[in-house]
Design an enzyme around this catalytic site. Structure first.
Site, PDB file in Angstrom:
ATOM      1  N   ARG A 196       4.795   6.446  14.206  1.00  0.00           N
ATOM      2  CA  ARG A 196       4.733   7.052  12.895  1.00  0.00           C
ATOM      3  C   ARG A 196       4.225   8.242  12.956  1.00  0.00           C
ATOM      4  NH1 ARG A 196       1.073   4.187   8.289  1.00  0.00           N
ATOM      5  NH2 ARG A 196      -0.083   6.171   8.296  1.00  0.00           N
TER       6      ARG A 196
ATOM      7  N   HIS B  29       0.721  -1.305  -0.052  1.00  0.00           N
ATOM      8  CA  HIS B  29       0.064  -0.068  -0.008  1.00  0.00           C
ATOM      9  C   HIS B  29       0.941   1.406   0.113  1.00  0.00           C
ATOM     10  CE1 HIS B  29       1.176  -0.686   4.105  1.00  0.00           C
ATOM     11  NE2 HIS B  29       0.856   0.834   4.466  1.00  0.00           N
TER      12      HIS B  29
ATOM     13  N   HIS C 272       4.811   0.246   0.222  1.00  0.00           N
ATOM     14  CA  HIS C 272       5.631  -0.439   1.249  1.00  0.00           C
ATOM     15  C   HIS C 272       4.769  -1.736   1.765  1.00  0.00           C
ATOM     16  CE1 HIS C 272       3.591   2.855   3.394  1.00  0.00           C
ATOM     17  NE2 HIS C 272       3.516   2.173   4.404  1.00  0.00           N
TER      18      HIS C 272
ATOM     19  N   ASP D 289       0.509   4.906   1.979  1.00  0.00           N
ATOM     20  CA  ASP D 289      -0.179   5.324   3.255  1.00  0.00           C
ATOM     21  C   ASP D 289      -1.197   6.255   2.851  1.00  0.00           C
ATOM     22  OD1 ASP D 289       1.237   3.963   5.082  1.00  0.00           O
ATOM     23  OD2 ASP D 289       2.691   5.481   5.056  1.00  0.00           O
TER      24      ASP D 289
HETATM   25  C1  SIN Z   1       3.027   1.153   7.754  1.00  0.00           C
HETATM   26  O1  SIN Z   1       3.106   2.356   8.099  1.00  0.00           O
HETATM   27  O2  SIN Z   1       2.424   0.828   6.800  1.00  0.00           O
HETATM   28  C2  SIN Z   1       3.828   0.044   8.610  1.00  0.00           C
HETATM   29  C3  SIN Z   1       5.170  -0.138   8.154  1.00  0.00           C
HETATM   30  C4  SIN Z   1       5.884  -1.074   9.270  1.00  0.00           C
HETATM   31  O3  SIN Z   1       5.401  -1.360  10.391  1.00  0.00           O
HETATM   32  O4  SIN Z   1       6.947  -1.635   8.761  1.00  0.00           O
END
Ligand code: SIN
Length: 291
Positions: free
Chosen positions: A282, A112, A267, A114
């Site tokens: 995050r 995806h 990612h 974000d």
């Molecule tokens: C994400 O923000 O999609 C999670 C990425 C992760 O935890 O590695």
């Protein structure tokens, strides 16, 4: 004799031929001069995934650095926001003493970008590794510039003016049905989430490069196209873009702060053994409407 205090120069090294660079020699818990900030910004645009090593940051310092790139988004899953600092989303398998999850445990375990389901999706996200497992829990990134560049000309022409429809609710409910451990969406949270429609190819507002902008996590149909035809097209683009030749796998080191560019990278978080703790924080920097 007056000796000037030497600040270590910022060193930026590529992490793979596909994408990703690491920056060493900067301490983001200290005031950041404009020249160093500009060097970090440049490295981020060039690499799409910039790893700032060994950042011992408080949540406030994490937020302050992130805000240098623009205003921050607040995630809809408000039960996983850092208490008193809602700009920080906690991704974690830690539990509160009463057993409630402290964070979004299995966030992002699918390809995806974000929040592509909002009208103005975030330009980037900064994920801070507070505690990581000894193995597993890597994050894989996909270079969507390269994925676009490698498309056959006929496919580039076919998708040039198409738009994808992105949704959080459709994807969230599908994953919950499939057994993901992520709680539920309240009616209040659902009300804040409408579909967003974006061009399938976007031009990066800062680099001017074209990138493919569809993702298996949130893009679930193609505007104006029948369901089966739209899905077949999306599946073809997903399979194309997630080939090994477009990927960089990030194996976390403690206190890495990883800043990825949602406008040109997808990612995918990977699993780890649940006996280990993976606690990440995050921030998400607001972006503009894809064009
Ligand atoms: C994400 O923000 O999609 C999670 C990425 C992760 O935890 O590695």
């Amino acid at each position: 004799m007056n000796v000037p205090i030497a600040t270590p120069p910022l060193t930026v090294r590529p992490l793979s031929p596909v994408m990703g660079a690491e920056a060493i020699g900067v301490d983001l818990s200290r005031p950041l001069d404009e020249a160093t900030f500009q060097a970090i910004h440049r490295a981020f645009l060039d690499a799409s995934v910039l790893v700032l090593r060994d950042q011992r940051l408080t949540p406030e310092q994490h937020v302050a650095f992130s805000k240098r790139f623009g205003p921050l988004s607040i995630h809809v899953k408000d039960e996983f926001l850092y208490p008193g600092i809602p700009e920080i989303l906690i991704l974690s398998n830690r539990k509160h003493p009463d057993g409630r999850p402290m964070g979004f445990e299995d966030a992002g375990r699918y390809w995806h970008t974000d929040m592509s389901y909002v009208e103005e999706p975030p330009l980037g996200s900064l994920l801070h590794a507070v505690e990581i497992p000894p193995v597993g829990g890597d994050t894989i990134f996909c270079n969507m510039y390269l994925a676009y560049d490698a498309l056959p000309d006929a496919m580039k022409a076919r998708i040039a003016s198409l738009r994808g429809v992105h949704s959080f609710v459709a994807s969230f409910e599908g994953k919950t049905k499939a057994g993901a451990s992520r709680g539920t969406l309240t009616d209040e949270q659902k009300k804040k989430l409408t579909d967003a429609v974006h061009p399938m190819v976007r031009t990066h507002p800062e680099t001017g490069r074209k990138a493919l902008y569809v993702n298996p996590g949130f893009t679930y149909k193609v505007e104006g196209m029948g369901e089966a035809e739209g899905l077949a097209l999306l599946e073809e683009l997903f399979a194309h873009s997630t080939q090994d030749r477009f990927l960089y796998r990030h194996v976390w080191q403690p206190h890495d702060l990883v800043f990825w560019d949602n406008r040109c990278a997808m990612h995918h978080a990977t699993t780890y053994e649940p006996r280990y703790i993976r606690h990440m924080q995050r921030t998400t920097v607001k972006g503009d409407r894809p064009v």
